[in-house]
Design a protein around this motif. Structure first.
Motif, PDB file in Angstrom:
ATOM      1  N   UNK A   1       0.832  -1.215   0.000  1.00 43.04           N
ATOM      2  CA  UNK A   1       0.000   0.000   0.000  1.00 43.04           C
ATOM      3  C   UNK A   1       0.861   1.257   0.000  1.00 43.04           C
ATOM      4  N   UNK A   2       2.043   1.194   0.609  1.00 40.38           N
ATOM      5  CA  UNK A   2       2.973   2.322   0.554  1.00 40.38           C
ATOM      6  C   UNK A   2       3.394   2.611  -0.876  1.00 40.38           C
ATOM      7  N   UNK A   3       3.692   1.557  -1.615  1.00 44.76           N
ATOM      8  CA  UNK A   3       4.158   1.707  -2.987  1.00 44.76           C
ATOM      9  C   UNK A   3       3.045   2.149  -3.929  1.00 44.76           C
ATOM     10  N   UNK A   4       1.822   1.661  -3.697  1.00 38.59           N
ATOM     11  CA  UNK A   4       0.710   1.921  -4.610  1.00 38.59           C
ATOM     12  C   UNK A   4      -0.204   3.047  -4.148  1.00 38.59           C
ATOM     13  N   UNK A   5       0.118   3.688  -2.994  1.00 39.31           N
ATOM     14  CA  UNK A   5      -0.705   4.768  -2.449  1.00 39.31           C
ATOM     15  C   UNK A   5      -2.155   4.315  -2.246  1.00 39.31           C
ATOM     16  N   UNK A   6      -2.293   3.169  -1.585  1.00 37.24           N
ATOM     17  CA  UNK A   6      -3.609   2.618  -1.296  1.00 37.24           C
ATOM     18  C   UNK A   6      -3.797   2.482   0.211  1.00 37.24           C
ATOM     19  N   UNK A   7      -5.029   2.174   0.607  1.00 38.48           N
ATOM     20  CA  UNK A   7      -5.314   1.951   2.018  1.00 38.48           C
ATOM     21  C   UNK A   7      -5.140   0.481   2.365  1.00 38.48           C
ATOM     22  N   UNK A   8      -4.988   0.229   3.658  1.00 39.06           N
ATOM     23  CA  UNK A   8      -4.797  -1.129   4.136  1.00 39.06           C
ATOM     24  C   UNK A   8      -5.495  -1.268   5.486  1.00 39.06           C
ATOM     25  N   UNK A   9      -6.040  -2.441   5.734  1.00 36.70           N
ATOM     26  CA  UNK A   9      -6.685  -2.719   7.017  1.00 36.70           C
ATOM     27  C   UNK A   9      -5.706  -3.491   7.901  1.00 36.70           C
TER      28      UNK A   9
ATOM     29  N   UNK B   1      -1.803  -8.171  12.056  1.00 33.73           N
ATOM     30  CA  UNK B   1      -2.207  -8.672  10.739  1.00 33.73           C
ATOM     31  C   UNK B   1      -2.482  -7.480   9.835  1.00 33.73           C
ATOM     32  N   UNK B   2      -2.395  -7.682   8.525  1.00 29.11           N
ATOM     33  CA  UNK B   2      -2.712  -6.624   7.561  1.00 29.11           C
ATOM     34  C   UNK B   2      -3.304  -7.255   6.312  1.00 29.11           C
ATOM     35  N   UNK B   3      -4.225  -6.540   5.688  1.00 30.08           N
ATOM     36  CA  UNK B   3      -4.850  -7.014   4.455  1.00 30.08           C
ATOM     37  C   UNK B   3      -5.319  -5.811   3.647  1.00 30.08           C
ATOM     38  N   UNK B   4      -5.429  -6.018   2.359  1.00 34.75           N
ATOM     39  CA  UNK B   4      -5.817  -4.929   1.472  1.00 34.75           C
ATOM     40  C   UNK B   4      -7.218  -4.432   1.793  1.00 34.75           C
ATOM     41  N   UNK B   5      -7.437  -3.139   1.580  1.00 34.04           N
ATOM     42  CA  UNK B   5      -8.736  -2.523   1.850  1.00 34.04           C
ATOM     43  C   UNK B   5      -9.335  -2.007   0.548  1.00 34.04           C
TER      44      UNK B   5
END
Length: 243
Positions: free
Chosen positions: A94-102, A151-155
């Motif tokens: 998410x850091x690389x793609x400028x996205x959110x993460x849960x 834990x982490x997963x895409x949002x």
């Protein structure tokens, strides 16, 4: 191609070979013009999280040489406690793609909770690694200690404009931190020599969000804590000027 200094034809061959080994791990995203991991991605190769952080932060990887060149050298450092790479891989993506993460996060104040964050920067300090991010739960930009991520997963939540790094007030505010000798040591000139003080002071310019890490790493007594022992806190903050 840049990382391994190989030509496009060889890179294509490597990707094809990887697809043979793990056909369900990657999908080609025509919008990004790149391969992206699937939600059921399972790594074929194990890597140390320390190596991943060095590669992301510095673009370097450690090389171990054996035997040691000198046998009369001893070093000591507090062992860092970091999660497994697979636990925080979604944060790095998410850091690389400028996205959110849960993430599932263990906080000192509120305990264990689930949060949606929008990371914008990885922060390496002396003993710990943090991720600076917009936090949906608080509605603020905060720094999250990486080893507290369970834990982490895409949002699927969309990143809004005001949640990007450009709108992080403490990250985009510069401060001049002026430090000097703490207490009344017997030989203050030795401390001045250690830290390169000029006329008894040293001024460091940094992002406001990084000031707490700087004081902790250098054992600097913050403003308002003038009674801290100078043996443990050889320096103290004299003043902070916002630029």
């Amino acid at each position: 191609m840049n990382r391994f200094d190989v030509k496009e034809a060889w890179s294509t061959r490597d990707f094809n070979r990887y697809q043979e080994i793990a056909a369900n791990n990657l999908l080609y995203d025509h919008r990004l013009r790149a391969y992206t991991p699937t939600k059921w991605f399972s790594p074929c190769f194990e890597h140390k999280i320390e190596d991943a952080i060095d590669l992301i932060a510095n673009g370097t990887q450690q090389v171990t040489c054996e035997p040691k060149f000198a046998k009369n050298v001893n070093s000591y450092s507090i062992p860092s406690v970091l999660p497994e790479l697979k636990v925080v891989a979604s944060i790095f993506r998410s850091l690389n793609l400028a996205q959110k993460v849960e993430i599932e996060y263990l906080s000192r104040s509120s305990g264990r909770s689930t949060r949606v964050i929008a990371p914008h920067t990885l922060i390496k300090t002396g003993n710990f690694v943090y991720v600076r991010a917009f936090d949906h739960k608080s509605g603020e930009f905060r720094s999250f200690k990486l080893n507290r991520v369970i834990a982490s997963r895409e949002s699927e939540i969309t990143l809004d404009e005001h949640q990007k790094k450009a709108f992080d007030p403490d990250w985009n505010t510069k401060e001049n931190v002026v430090v000097g000798i703490n207490g009344s040591p017997e030989n203050p000139e030795a401390i001045a020599f250690d830290y390169g003080l000029e006329s008894g002071e040293l001024t460091i310019c940094m992002n406001k969000a990084l000031v707490p890490f700087f004081l902790s790493d250098w054992n600097i007594a913050p403003l308002g804590f003038n009674d801290l022992p100078d043996r443990l806190f050889p320096l103290k903050v004299l003043k902070i000027n916002t630029m």
